[in-house]
Design a protein around this motif. Sequence first.
Motif, PDB file in Angstrom:
ATOM      1  N   MET A   9      91.817 -28.649 -26.522  1.00  0.00           N
ATOM      2  CA  MET A   9      92.405 -27.881 -25.452  1.00  0.00           C
ATOM      3  C   MET A   9      91.454 -26.877 -24.838  1.00  0.00           C
ATOM      4  O   MET A   9      91.595 -26.517 -23.688  1.00  0.00           O
ATOM      5  CB  MET A   9      93.656 -27.151 -25.963  1.00  0.00           C
ATOM      6  N   VAL A  10      90.474 -26.440 -25.613  1.00  0.00           N
ATOM      7  CA  VAL A  10      89.615 -25.396 -25.109  1.00  0.00           C
ATOM      8  C   VAL A  10      88.292 -25.935 -24.616  1.00  0.00           C
ATOM      9  O   VAL A  10      87.525 -25.208 -24.025  1.00  0.00           O
ATOM     10  CB  VAL A  10      89.370 -24.353 -26.191  1.00  0.00           C
ATOM     11  N   PHE A  11      88.006 -27.235 -24.841  1.00  0.00           N
ATOM     12  CA  PHE A  11      86.669 -27.733 -24.606  1.00  0.00           C
ATOM     13  C   PHE A  11      86.231 -27.532 -23.170  1.00  0.00           C
ATOM     14  O   PHE A  11      85.125 -27.805 -22.799  1.00  0.00           O
ATOM     15  CB  PHE A  11      86.547 -29.204 -25.003  1.00  0.00           C
ATOM     16  N   GLY A  12      86.988 -27.007 -22.327  1.00  0.00           N
ATOM     17  CA  GLY A  12      86.590 -26.793 -20.972  1.00  0.00           C
ATOM     18  C   GLY A  12      87.679 -27.234 -20.072  1.00  0.00           C
ATOM     19  O   GLY A  12      87.640 -27.044 -18.880  1.00  0.00           O
ATOM     20  N   LEU A  13      88.668 -27.790 -20.653  1.00  0.00           N
ATOM     21  CA  LEU A  13      89.810 -28.188 -19.912  1.00  0.00           C
ATOM     22  C   LEU A  13      90.669 -26.976 -19.663  1.00  0.00           C
ATOM     23  O   LEU A  13      91.225 -26.829 -18.603  1.00  0.00           O
ATOM     24  CB  LEU A  13      90.589 -29.237 -20.685  1.00  0.00           C
ATOM     25  N   ILE A  14      90.836 -26.092 -20.698  1.00  0.00           N
ATOM     26  CA  ILE A  14      91.571 -24.872 -20.441  1.00  0.00           C
ATOM     27  C   ILE A  14      91.264 -23.852 -21.518  1.00  0.00           C
ATOM     28  O   ILE A  14      91.796 -23.914 -22.529  1.00  0.00           O
ATOM     29  CB  ILE A  14      93.075 -25.091 -20.447  1.00  0.00           C
ATOM     30  N   ALA A  15      90.456 -22.956 -21.331  1.00  0.00           N
ATOM     31  CA  ALA A  15      90.234 -22.027 -22.407  1.00  0.00           C
ATOM     32  C   ALA A  15      89.353 -20.916 -21.991  1.00  0.00           C
ATOM     33  O   ALA A  15      89.202 -20.646 -20.860  1.00  0.00           O
ATOM     34  CB  ALA A  15      89.653 -22.765 -23.554  1.00  0.00           C
ATOM     35  N   PHE A 147      99.748 -33.082 -17.290  1.00  0.00           N
ATOM     36  CA  PHE A 147      98.636 -34.013 -17.138  1.00  0.00           C
ATOM     37  C   PHE A 147      97.807 -33.707 -15.888  1.00  0.00           C
ATOM     38  O   PHE A 147      96.580 -33.683 -15.929  1.00  0.00           O
ATOM     39  CB  PHE A 147      99.160 -35.452 -17.072  1.00  0.00           C
ATOM     40  N   SER A 148      98.481 -33.471 -14.767  1.00  0.00           N
ATOM     41  CA  SER A 148      97.768 -33.236 -13.514  1.00  0.00           C
ATOM     42  C   SER A 148      96.887 -31.995 -13.598  1.00  0.00           C
ATOM     43  O   SER A 148      95.725 -32.007 -13.174  1.00  0.00           O
ATOM     44  CB  SER A 148      98.772 -33.083 -12.363  1.00  0.00           C
ATOM     45  N   GLU A 149      97.437 -30.902 -14.170  1.00  0.00           N
ATOM     46  CA  GLU A 149      96.648 -29.673 -14.313  1.00  0.00           C
ATOM     47  C   GLU A 149      95.468 -29.889 -15.268  1.00  0.00           C
ATOM     48  O   GLU A 149      94.362 -29.384 -15.034  1.00  0.00           O
ATOM     49  CB  GLU A 149      97.524 -28.542 -14.834  1.00  0.00           C
ATOM     50  N   PHE A 150      95.704 -30.624 -16.322  1.00  0.00           N
ATOM     51  CA  PHE A 150      94.664 -30.948 -17.292  1.00  0.00           C
ATOM     52  C   PHE A 150      93.513 -31.689 -16.605  1.00  0.00           C
ATOM     53  O   PHE A 150      92.334 -31.377 -16.775  1.00  0.00           O
ATOM     54  CB  PHE A 150      95.300 -31.806 -18.384  1.00  0.00           C
ATOM     55  N   GLN A 151      93.857 -32.662 -15.781  1.00  0.00           N
ATOM     56  CA  GLN A 151      92.868 -33.436 -15.034  1.00  0.00           C
ATOM     57  C   GLN A 151      92.095 -32.555 -14.064  1.00  0.00           C
ATOM     58  O   GLN A 151      90.870 -32.659 -13.943  1.00  0.00           O
ATOM     59  CB  GLN A 151      93.578 -34.565 -14.281  1.00  0.00           C
ATOM     60  N   HIS A 152      92.797 -31.676 -13.363  1.00  0.00           N
ATOM     61  CA  HIS A 152      92.141 -30.797 -12.393  1.00  0.00           C
ATOM     62  C   HIS A 152      91.148 -29.860 -13.070  1.00  0.00           C
ATOM     63  O   HIS A 152      90.068 -29.582 -12.532  1.00  0.00           O
ATOM     64  CB  HIS A 152      93.196 -29.974 -11.636  1.00  0.00           C
TER      65      HIS A 152
END
Length: 270
Positions: A9-15, A147-152
């Motif tokens: 979750m934190v790898f750069g997708l959201i953190a 999913f969409s936010e994760f992709q963005h």
Amino acid sequence: MKSIFFIIMVFGLIAGIGCRTAKKAQRTVNDSAISSSPAVKLKPVDSAEILKNQLMDVANVPLNFTTFYGRAKASFSSPKMAGSATVYIKMLRDSIIWISITGPLNIEGARVLVTPDSVKIINKLENTVQLSSIKNLQKVTKLPLGFSEFQHIILGKAVLNGSNNFQVKKDSITVTKADEMLRYMYSFTRNGFLLGQSNFQTINNSDVTGANIFYNDYHTVDSISFSAGRDIAVTGKTPSSLTLNFKDYNFNQPQSFVFTISKNYRVKYD
């Protein structure tokens, strides 16, 4: 399993970068080339309005890609753990996000498959597989991201709408908005409208107060501007940090999404 979730979750997708949050919270997006932009030569009021409209147009144009591949070196830190890993990311647009996390000696520790309605995680170190709905992303991150936010976030893409508030500064354009659960802030360069920072502040959530993502080291691949460097920070009761440096990446190349669950693995549901 928590450490694997943390990297995923934190790898750069959201953190964010817990150990550098105080310093980075004051960082702004600088653009040394703004003097070359024709828009800044107009009258101040007209210039701001023109920049706002141009930014809206650029930000809301869908990226022209079908697949994505990236290999990144990750360094992470939290009060309970710290270390490094190699993260492989593959995407099939709007359909699949595939992640592999490899540790020392090139040993794969985890493999993840995210679809618009599900999350599957193979923990090869514990011989388990966890199956859950996409809502589990929100449970783990404490943020209402799908999913969409994760992709963005992976692509460094912000989608804007008419309800945003715009503030044109000397070197950047800041866009803010809010809903019932989150306050959002995006900062773009004035020349090229590259996303420099995403900030998410939770409302009425005592566990996580905010998440910062700083995008840097931009390169153009297949006419797409991609940030090869990510600094990420989550603040709150358990501050966490992650730095991602992409060493290899491409768009629109054939990709496979192998995700085989061994019959010997123990299945967990959430």
